[in-house]
Motif scaffolding. Structure first.
Motif, mmCIF file in Angstrom:
data_model
loop_
_atom_site.group_PDB
_atom_site.id
_atom_site.type_symbol
_atom_site.label_atom_id
_atom_site.label_comp_id
_atom_site.label_asym_id
_atom_site.label_seq_id
_atom_site.Cartn_x
_atom_site.Cartn_y
_atom_site.Cartn_z
ATOM 1 N N PRO A 1 4.656 -10.659 -59.979
ATOM 2 C CA PRO A 1 4.512 -12.158 -60.507
ATOM 3 C C PRO A 1 6.107 -12.757 -60.631
ATOM 4 O O PRO A 1 5.889 -14.164 -60.259
ATOM 5 C CB PRO A 1 3.934 -11.761 -62.066
ATOM 6 N N ALA A 2 6.835 -12.255 -61.023
ATOM 7 C CA ALA A 2 8.376 -12.729 -61.084
ATOM 8 C C ALA A 2 8.720 -13.285 -59.535
ATOM 9 O O ALA A 2 9.411 -14.332 -59.625
ATOM 10 C CB ALA A 2 9.282 -11.830 -61.825
ATOM 11 N N ASP A 3 8.343 -12.845 -58.707
ATOM 12 C CA ASP A 3 8.609 -13.056 -57.397
ATOM 13 C C ASP A 3 7.954 -14.418 -57.066
ATOM 14 O O ASP A 3 8.437 -15.296 -56.478
ATOM 15 C CB ASP A 3 8.582 -12.012 -56.390
ATOM 16 N N ILE A 4 6.555 -14.304 -57.570
ATOM 17 C CA ILE A 4 5.788 -15.419 -57.003
ATOM 18 C C ILE A 4 6.233 -16.658 -58.113
ATOM 19 O O ILE A 4 6.168 -18.012 -57.455
ATOM 20 C CB ILE A 4 4.344 -15.211 -57.307
ATOM 21 N N ALA A 5 6.521 -16.445 -58.985
ATOM 22 C CA ALA A 5 6.861 -17.507 -60.082
ATOM 23 C C ALA A 5 8.237 -18.203 -59.892
ATOM 24 O O ALA A 5 8.300 -19.512 -59.903
ATOM 25 C CB ALA A 5 6.636 -17.277 -61.734
ATOM 26 N N GLY A 6 9.065 -17.622 -59.613
ATOM 27 C CA GLY A 6 10.550 -18.178 -59.202
ATOM 28 C C GLY A 6 10.996 -18.726 -60.510
ATOM 29 O O GLY A 6 10.718 -18.193 -61.713
ATOM 30 N N ASP A 7 11.861 -19.653 -60.366
ATOM 31 C CA ASP A 7 12.364 -20.448 -61.437
ATOM 32 C C ASP A 7 11.932 -21.793 -61.437
ATOM 33 O O ASP A 7 12.326 -22.561 -62.443
ATOM 34 C CB ASP A 7 13.900 -20.356 -61.049
ATOM 35 N N ALA A 8 10.948 -22.238 -60.604
ATOM 36 C CA ALA A 8 10.560 -23.551 -60.536
ATOM 37 C C ALA A 8 9.335 -23.818 -61.110
ATOM 38 O O ALA A 8 8.354 -22.607 -61.030
ATOM 39 C CB ALA A 8 10.594 -24.061 -58.982
ATOM 40 N N LEU A 9 8.736 -25.108 -61.320
ATOM 41 C CA LEU A 9 7.566 -25.241 -61.976
ATOM 42 C C LEU A 9 6.418 -24.803 -60.751
ATOM 43 O O LEU A 9 5.334 -24.277 -61.417
ATOM 44 C CB LEU A 9 7.405 -26.954 -62.391
#
Length: 728
Positions: free
Chosen positions: A682-690
């Motif tokens: 999930p961290a790859d999908i979420a990244g740092d952007a909204l």
């Protein structure tokens, strides 16, 4: 839902009779068609009428072909007494005549033209979907059939009137409690609904005609003629509601909608394949399904570009930018021109060219339409410079067409352009970009649009954001005139009587303009979820979307609030992500619980992650039986996941859900539903952007039964194991 209801044999007999009547209607239609095919002569008018009649018969035969879909799924019994005062009485006392109507996918009559089945879209069928205890709409009973094709496998009744108030009653409830009363749920046919939701997904979206709920039916039958916006969270059925609305409008307003056409726009081709059977299953095979690139013909689309470039190209300011770029291509001369012709030299001054260009700009709204005028005026001005100014202008024009210097002059002053030619020249020239950007974009912005020039416009592979600019350019340029100088109707932008747009929250203002110009009257149904907005220019409110859609009639924003597809346990996890992704929005209320809570599985490193994915895929595949399973991951990780499954001997599809098991990149999973979903890293999908948090929200809300989360990196804070209360 009772599988031992005493009325099943009698109801089955009626359903069998309905199928026999349907088969007879098919045979009658085939017989009539064979008669029209046998005659091929006669006048043009006679042949035209035969062809039109044959088209209607083909449409009817298509409508009558149900495939595996059930014909009948319900029945209503209503008070048949006259209304109060119609016969001098005070109305029915509850002991008068009862009218019974069977509700189904399409209308069927017997040999005496008596109705056997009523089309679900007919006004008489509305109480089947809308009646409540407080407003029974004249109903005494509403009966739901659980069906397997032509076979009734269960019955659920709802009784209305004093002492009942629409509460579900069922004789011989199943042990699983599927036939629980509706009290407290607000749902119609709760047992039937749960039975339908429990069915495995097949890789294609099915219709919900048998289980439409009141809030959905209100949208489907809405008389609203402007832009109808449907906001709906995951699992609320917004996509099928929009498609059923298209079918309802075609039924209710067959003329003129059938002639004008109905267009359904989806976000990608995976989605179109997923929904393509819904409208045919409802008897409407003539609706056009498209993605936005389909609406600009003859262009290769698929190139990628940085997000900041896509964001700029989608900005509404690009309307003025494109208009400036087109205006720049109507250019007066800076120096006089001399064109040798035989023994003469024809001359055109810079002042004359300025007057001609200014006149063309005043007279013609679209650039290409002005070319013939400019050419005629230039020929007249050249003739004035000759010794015989009153000569044959048409003859002179014919002569000049073969003169290279004249053709070069016209291409310099007022070239005929295609959208691809305009943008190819524009993006390949910093000078043209700077000129088109005057008063619209700053230097840093128009610099983003420059790209290396291809050998020809035909060699360009355009991006998704370019599609809207190509369409905007066509609107300003107009189509190329044919050799005769006329514009053919086929070259114009096709317009439709009603347009349905799914995932509308991901369209940029320029994409929305592209959709709007295809509407005849401004009638649209647009559906989406602001919480799932992952486009480069995500809207904050629906007014941000409506600002770029037709406003000839008032718009209406409505909500779907009940989640039918996603179990409450999965929605609880997704809701935590929603609080970060879109804190102003509330998640839908789930109406059912899942078989088990979401599973979280940690792994060590990339190899451990892929091994865990393989294990979870096998586990979910066993658990869902004949249902569908998908692995959803960041786009960059999809090839590695697919390779790991392949090396483990697990057959699967990629970027689609046409096979039981698929690997689907997060960028194209929106709108799909599957029985089991493995969300990877999930961290790859979420990244740092909204928009990454919104993409994660989308990924977590695709499962209808089981969800598994596999990760090697720490979970995003919005969905950490501690925050959702699950063991690692």
């Amino acid at each position: 839902m009772s599988q031992h209801h005493p009325d099943i044999p009698a109801e089955q007999a009626h359903v069998d009779h309905a199928y026999r009547c349907l088969e007879r209607s098919k045979q009658d239609a085939w017989r009539i068609r064979s008669l029209t095919e046998a005659s091929t002569g006669g006048t043009f008018q006679a042949r035209f009428e035969r062809n039109a009649f044959d088209e209607q018969l083909v449409h009817r035969l298509t409508e009558l072909d149900l495939g595996d879909a059930a014909l009948v799924f319900g029945r209503i019994d209503r008070d048949g007494a006259p209304p109060p005062g119609a016969d001098g009485s005070d109305g029915s006392d509850g002991t008068g005549p009862v009218e019974t109507f069977y509700i189904g996918r399409l209308a069927v009559a017997d040999e005496h033209r008596e109705p056997v089945v009523v089309d679900w879209r007919a006004p008489v069928a509305e109480p089947f979907y809308r009646a409540t205890g407080r407003d029974p709409m004249g109903l005494l009973r509403r009966r739901h059939f659980a069906v397997d094709g032509p076979r009734i496998i269960g019955i659920e009744d709802e009784l209305f009137g004093e002492g009942h108030l629409g509460v579900g009653h069922d004789e011989g409830l199943d042990g699983d409690g599927a036939g629980v009363t509706q009290a407290g749920t607000g749902l119609r046919g709760y047992g039937t609904l749960l039975t339908a939701l429990a069915k495995g997904r097949t890789g294609q979206l099915g219709d919900i005609v048998a289980t439409i709920q009141a809030e959905q039916d209100e949208i489907i039958r809405s008389p609203h003629k402007g832009v109808l916006v449907v906001q709906g969270g995951p699992g609320t059925g917004k996509t099928v509601v929009a498609l059923h609305r298209a079918a309802y409008l075609l039924y209710t307003h067959r003329f003129p909608l059938e002639e004008q056409g109905v267009l359904v726009i989806g976000p990608n081709r995976v989605f179109l394949r997923y929904i393509e059977q819904v409208l045919p299953s409802l008897g409407e095979a003539g609706v056009e399904l498209a993605v936005l690139p389909d609406l600009v013909h003859g262009h290769a689309v698929g190139a990628l570009e940085p997000v900041e470039v896509a964001r700029l190209k989608g900005d509404a300011r690009m309307t003025a930018f494109v208009a400036n770029a087109v205006r720049d291509r109507g250019r007066p001369l800076r120096e006089p021109v001399a064109i040798p012709l035989g023994a003469s030299v024809l001359r055109l001054s810079a002042e004359q060219s300025s007057r001609i260009v200014a006149a063309a700009r005043r007279r013609f709204r679209r650039h290409n339409a002005g070319r013939r005028f400019v050419e005629t005026e230039v020929v007249a001005a050249l003739a004035q410079s000759s010794r015989k100014p009153d000569g044959d202008l048409e003859g002179l024009h014919d002569q000049l067409r073969d003169v290279a210097a004249f053709r070069e002059l016209m291409e310099r002053m007022w070239p005929v352009l295609t959208p691809a030619e305009l943008l190819h020249d524009l993006f390949g020239s910093r000078a043209l970009l700077r000129s088109a950007a005057r008063g619209v974009l700053d230097d840093d912005e128009h610099g983003l649009l420059h790209r290396p020039r291809s050998a020809s416009p035909g060699d360009v592979r355009w991006t998704a954001a370019d599609v809207a600019l190509l369409d905007e350019a066509l609107e300003v340029l107009g189509p190329r005139p044919r050799r005769s100088g006329r514009i053919h109707d086929d070259d114009e932008i096709r317009k439709y009587g009603h347009i349905v747009v799914d995932e509308v929250q991901d369209l940029s203002p320029m994409h929305l303009r592209m959709v709007a110009r295809r509407s005849i009257s401004g009638a649209m149904t647009v559906v989406g979820d602001l919480a799932q907005a992952t486009g480069p220019l995500a809207p904050r409110t629906w007014q941000d979307v409506l600002a770029h859609l037709p406003d000839r009639r008032p718009s209406l924003v409505t909500d779907l609030t009940v989640g039918y597809r996603i179990p409450a346990e999965i929605m609880e996890v997704a809701a935590r992500v929603l609080r970060v992704a879109a804190p102003d929005l509330e998640p839908p209320t789930s109406v059912r619980s899942g078989a088990e809570p979401p599973a979280f599985r940690g792994a060590a490193g990339r190899d451990g992650l892929l091994d865990a994915v393989v294990d979870e895929v096998r586990r979910l595949d066993r658990a869902v039986g004949a249902g569908s399973v998908a692995v959803v991951c960041a786009d960059a990780l999809a090839p590695a996941v697919s390779a790991a499954l392949r090396s483990s001997g697990i057959a699967h599809g990629t970027t689609s859900i046409e096979q039981r098991l698929s690997v689907v990149p997060a960028s194209v999973v929106k709108g799909l539903e599957l029985d089991g979903v493995v969300v990877v890293e999930p961290a790859d999908i979420a990244g740092d952007a909204l928009d990454g948090q919104r993409a994660l929200y989308v990924a977590l809300t695709r499962a209808t039964k089981l969800l598994s989360v596999v990760h090697a990196r720490p979970l995003p804070g919005s969905m950490s194991v501690r925050s959702v209360g699950q063991a690692g």
